[in-house]
Design a protein around this motif. Structure first.
Motif, PDB file in Angstrom:
ATOM      1  N   ALA A 113      16.365 -14.013 -17.989  1.00 41.80           N
ATOM      2  CA  ALA A 113      16.548 -13.758 -19.414  1.00 41.80           C
ATOM      3  C   ALA A 113      17.427 -12.542 -19.692  1.00 41.80           C
ATOM      4  O   ALA A 113      17.959 -12.403 -20.786  1.00 41.80           O
ATOM      5  N   GLU A 114      17.584 -11.669 -18.705  1.00 41.89           N
ATOM      6  CA  GLU A 114      18.273 -10.396 -18.933  1.00 41.89           C
ATOM      7  C   GLU A 114      19.675 -10.575 -19.510  1.00 41.89           C
ATOM      8  O   GLU A 114      20.041  -9.930 -20.488  1.00 41.89           O
ATOM      9  N   GLN A 115      20.464 -11.461 -18.941  1.00 42.84           N
ATOM     10  CA  GLN A 115      21.848 -11.621 -19.413  1.00 42.84           C
ATOM     11  C   GLN A 115      21.881 -12.180 -20.840  1.00 42.84           C
ATOM     12  O   GLN A 115      22.654 -11.713 -21.674  1.00 42.84           O
ATOM     13  N   ALA A 116      21.028 -13.154 -21.126  1.00 41.01           N
ATOM     14  CA  ALA A 116      21.011 -13.736 -22.469  1.00 41.01           C
ATOM     15  C   ALA A 116      20.579 -12.700 -23.506  1.00 41.01           C
ATOM     16  O   ALA A 116      21.159 -12.615 -24.597  1.00 41.01           O
ATOM     17  N   LEU A 117      19.572 -11.912 -23.183  1.00 41.79           N
ATOM     18  CA  LEU A 117      19.101 -10.901 -24.118  1.00 41.79           C
ATOM     19  C   LEU A 117      20.113  -9.773 -24.279  1.00 41.79           C
ATOM     20  O   LEU A 117      20.244  -9.202 -25.364  1.00 41.79           O
ATOM     21  N   ALA A 118      20.831  -9.450 -23.220  1.00 38.37           N
ATOM     22  CA  ALA A 118      21.821  -8.369 -23.288  1.00 38.37           C
ATOM     23  C   ALA A 118      22.899  -8.669 -24.315  1.00 38.37           C
ATOM     24  O   ALA A 118      23.434  -7.754 -24.943  1.00 38.37           O
ATOM     25  N   GLU A 119      23.207  -9.942 -24.506  1.00 35.93           N
ATOM     26  CA  GLU A 119      24.224 -10.298 -25.502  1.00 35.93           C
ATOM     27  C   GLU A 119      23.810  -9.823 -26.893  1.00 35.93           C
ATOM     28  O   GLU A 119      24.637  -9.368 -27.678  1.00 35.93           O
ATOM     29  N   ASP A 120      22.520  -9.917 -27.205  1.00 39.74           N
ATOM     30  CA  ASP A 120      22.031  -9.439 -28.497  1.00 39.74           C
ATOM     31  C   ASP A 120      21.829  -7.932 -28.492  1.00 39.74           C
ATOM     32  O   ASP A 120      22.159  -7.246 -29.454  1.00 39.74           O
ATOM     33  N   TRP A 121      21.247  -7.407 -27.439  1.00 37.78           N
ATOM     34  CA  TRP A 121      20.919  -5.984 -27.388  1.00 37.78           C
ATOM     35  C   TRP A 121      22.146  -5.090 -27.401  1.00 37.78           C
ATOM     36  O   TRP A 121      22.100  -3.980 -27.907  1.00 37.78           O
TER      37      TRP A 121
END
Length: 67
Positions: free
Chosen positions: A46-54
Motif C-alpha cells: 500500500a505504501e506506493q499508492a498512499l504516497a501518491e496522496d500523502w
C-alpha cells in the motif's frame, strides 16, 4: 527445482528454517539476508499508492498546522 523457504539466521551464522524441508538429495541454496523489521506485506504493497496522496502539496498545506 526452485523453492523459497523463510528462515532466520542467528548472529553466530546458524540458519534456522521456519518450515520443514524434505529433499531426496543434497541441494545448493542461496541465502538472502533481509535486514529489515517485520512489516506486514499489505503495508509494503500500500505504501506506493498512499504516497501518491500523502506527497501532494495540498496535503502538506492541510497538515502544516501540526508541524
Amino acid at each position: 527445482m526452485l523453492k523459497a523457504v523463510e528462515a532466520t539466521i542467528e548472529t553466530d551464522g546458524h540458519v534456522r528454517l521456519l518450515e520443514q524441508v524434505h529433499l531426496t538429495h543434497p541441494c545448493r541454496a542461496i541465502v538472502t539476508i533481509v535486514d529489515a523489521p517485520d512489516v506486514p506485506e499489505s503495508a509494503l504493497l500500500a505504501e506506493q499508492a498512499l504516497a501518491e496522496d500523502w506527497n501532494r502539496s495540498e496535503e502538506d498545506k492541510a497538515w502544516s498546522h501540526l508541524q
